[in-house]
Write an enzyme that holds these catalytic residues in place. Structure first.
Site, mmCIF file in Angstrom:
data_model
loop_
_atom_site.group_PDB
_atom_site.id
_atom_site.type_symbol
_atom_site.label_atom_id
_atom_site.label_comp_id
_atom_site.label_asym_id
_atom_site.label_seq_id
_atom_site.Cartn_x
_atom_site.Cartn_y
_atom_site.Cartn_z
ATOM 1 N N SER A 42 -9.085 90.808 16.960
ATOM 2 C CA SER A 42 -9.037 92.265 17.025
ATOM 3 C C SER A 42 -7.654 92.729 16.591
ATOM 4 O O SER A 42 -6.805 91.930 16.202
ATOM 5 C CB SER A 42 -9.328 92.746 18.454
ATOM 6 O OG SER A 42 -8.307 92.294 19.346
ATOM 7 N N LYS A 43 -7.410 94.022 16.682
ATOM 8 C CA LYS A 43 -6.132 94.582 16.245
ATOM 9 C C LYS A 43 -4.951 93.977 16.996
ATOM 10 O O LYS A 43 -3.880 93.793 16.423
ATOM 11 C CB LYS A 43 -6.138 96.107 16.438
ATOM 12 C CG LYS A 43 -7.011 96.857 15.455
ATOM 13 C CD LYS A 43 -6.905 98.352 15.673
ATOM 14 C CE LYS A 43 -7.762 99.116 14.681
ATOM 15 N NZ LYS A 43 -7.684 100.574 14.883
ATOM 16 N N ARG A 44 -5.149 93.656 18.262
ATOM 17 C CA ARG A 44 -4.020 93.141 19.042
ATOM 18 C C ARG A 44 -3.599 91.750 18.571
ATOM 19 O O ARG A 44 -2.496 91.295 18.882
ATOM 20 C CB ARG A 44 -4.370 93.103 20.527
ATOM 21 C CG ARG A 44 -5.381 92.057 20.938
ATOM 22 C CD ARG A 44 -5.610 92.051 22.439
ATOM 23 N NE ARG A 44 -6.508 91.018 22.872
ATOM 24 C CZ ARG A 44 -7.823 91.112 22.850
ATOM 25 N NH1 ARG A 44 -8.388 92.225 22.394
ATOM 26 N NH2 ARG A 44 -8.583 90.118 23.267
ATOM 27 N N HIS A 45 -4.469 91.066 17.818
ATOM 28 C CA HIS A 45 -4.115 89.754 17.267
ATOM 29 C C HIS A 45 -3.533 89.877 15.859
ATOM 30 O O HIS A 45 -3.203 88.873 15.237
ATOM 31 C CB HIS A 45 -5.357 88.858 17.186
ATOM 32 C CG HIS A 45 -6.024 88.614 18.496
ATOM 33 N ND1 HIS A 45 -7.261 89.132 18.814
ATOM 34 C CD2 HIS A 45 -5.621 87.912 19.596
ATOM 35 C CE1 HIS A 45 -7.604 88.747 20.033
ATOM 36 N NE2 HIS A 45 -6.623 88.020 20.534
ATOM 37 N N GLY A 46 -3.428 91.080 15.355
ATOM 38 C CA GLY A 46 -2.938 91.269 13.991
ATOM 39 C C GLY A 46 -4.040 91.468 12.983
ATOM 40 O O GLY A 46 -3.818 91.384 11.779
#
Length: 481
Positions: free
Chosen positions: A250-254
């Site tokens: 997801s976005k939090r993983h880049g």
């Protein structure tokens, strides 16, 4: 089975035909790009066609901005399509035609079950620890179209759906686990599973390579294809990509838009190389040219387990590509980055020389652009930490001596510059760091740069001498304050 008004050549059925079919409800992300890449590689490997299809039937969430981002991202990556892009919103008449065919053949029916009834049914089934599914209430009512009715596909009552998946292997789903899914809503718009089936059928898709989150849709789509008398494609369901914490990327993983990677200075070939290795391998080989990817790729070799996204590995791979491309190509790309920042590279050293100096120190084009600013633009102030540590009263003598020596240096080359730095250290009886570090801060503004002698050679005599003078004045002013 006759195909109605299909615009696609029948000759295509003789070849491998894959497709990438994103929904324009957001950005084109890493998972989508990998699916597109695998589909593109397989088509190119087999001498087939790669089709781009935009699944834009979600009219509330689909945007032209997302469509444009998909097209731009595919173009940047060089994943060229042979046909398309085709838009599902342009094919509503065709979908309606197929739905009517299913109705006429008794393979679909009208349903007027209310939302309240379906919610109650779902709650009862869950309370009884049963899998929630439509109970076929309207199957045999013989209802006609009304403002409230939807159209459901009449799923087979018994038997199994067998999927010989290229990645998952043999998957068997009992028809008793499936229900009569809605294929047309009450507002006459088709649903996802219907449009995908019709598109794959009409476009003669031979191989469907997609994420395994679609695996639960596949038996439903196969049953509709069977009802239409259509030839089934070969399926390959690719495991998802996970973050370092083992959760879905997801976005939090880049996991950002593919165009963000372009903005951040990644090379398209490096990103594709990283993604092809994210779930596929060929021995221990890490770096593949496009031609090698095409020659070696086989969908049957895709890993069955999820892959983990590693940003550091992507950065390393990008750095390898930066070192491999021609210096002229690298300088051209770097020039574009600097121009976008308002930097005039004509007022400074040869850009190829700067790129060659920095290419082994940078893992993205954006960082390389950051690192070369001092070659073309005078800095307003020194980096505070570096100036405090290296531009002190005891550094003035070294800088003044260097200024005198470098002003007299006839051959402005790294070897001669290094000799002057070394001679200064020896004459002052100090280590090279006591001379080299104040010099580095003086001419670059900070405490990090390539080898200072080569940096000064590329920077040039005029700027070097002017910046050393400025650093001396800076130290004297600090001391006088």
């Amino acid at each position: 089975m006759k195909r109605y008004n299909t615009p696609f050549s029948m000759e295509a059925s003789m070849t491998v035909r894959t497709r990438f079919a994103p929904s324009p409800t957001g950005y084109l992300h890493i998972g989508g790009v990998r699916t597109a890449l695998f589909s593109w590689l397989y088509a190119r490997k087999m001498g087939g066609q790669f089709i781009l299809r935009i699944e834009d039937t979600d009219r509330e969430r689909s945007t032209q901005e997302s469509v444009d981002a998909i097209l731009e991202g595919m173009a940047w990556l060089g994943l060229d399509h042979d046909e398309g892009p085709f838009y599902q919103t342009h094919r509503f008449e065709r979908y309606r035609e197929v739905v009517q065919q299913l109705l006429d053949n008794g393979q679909a029916y009208y349903c007027d079950c209310s939302r309240e009834r379906l919610e109650t049914l779902r709650e009862q089934q869950m309370a009884a620890k049963q899998k929630p599914r439509y109970d076929g209430c309207c199957r045999d009512k013989g209802l006609d179209r009304s403002a409230q009715t939807v159209i459901r596909f009449r799923n087979p009552d018994d038997g199994d759906v067998i999927i010989d998946d290229l990645v998952k292997g043999r998957v068997v789903i009992s028809n008793k686990e499936l229900d009569d899914l809605i294929i047309e809503r009450s507002d006459d718009t088709p649903t996802y599973n219907l449009t995908v089936v019709v598109d794959d059928w009409d476009m003669m898709i031979s191989h469907v390579i997609r994420g395994d989150d679609h695996l639960n849709n596949t038996p439903r789509q196969i049953n509709i294809l069977n009802a239409l008398g259509a030839e089934l494609p070969v399926y390959a369901h690719v495991p998802m990509i996970l973050g370092a914490d083992g959760k879905r990327l997801s976005k939090r993983h880049g996991a950002v838009s593919v165009l963000q990677y372009k903005e951040d200075g990644f090379l398209p070939d490096a990103l594709l190389n990283y993604l092809v290795r994210l779930g596929w391998s060929h021995g221990d080989q890490e770096i593949f040219s496009r031609d090698e990817m095409i020659a070696l790729f086989d969908a049957a070799d895709i890993n069955k387990s999820p892959s983990t996204f590693n940003p550091e590995k992507l950065l390393w791979l990008n750095s390898q590509y930066l070192m491999q491309i021609s210096i002229s190509e690298l300088a051209e790309m770097l020039s574009g980055r600097l121009k976008s920042r308002g930097i005039d590279t004509s007022n400074g050293p040869n850009l190829e020389a700067v790129a060659e100096l920095l290419r082994e120190r940078s893992n993205t084009l954006e960082l390389m652009a950051d690192d070369c600013l001092y070659f073309y633009r005078d800095f307003d102030e020194f980096e505070a930490k570096a100036a405090k540590k290296h531009l002190k009263a005891d550094s003035v003598g070294a800088l003044q001596m260097l200024l005198g020596k470098l002003a007299k240096t006839e051959d402005w080359i790294a070897a001669k510059i290094h000799r002057e730095i070394q001679d200064t250290a020896e004459e002052l009886e100090v280590g090279m760091g006591k001379v080299g570090m104040p010099l580095r801060v003086a001419v670059t503004g900070g405490g990090s740069s390539p080898s200072i002698d080569v940096t000064i050679e590329v920077l040039g005599r005029e700027k070097t001498l002017a910046r050393i003078k400025r650093a001396i004045e800076y130290v004297q002013n600090v001391q006088a304050a």
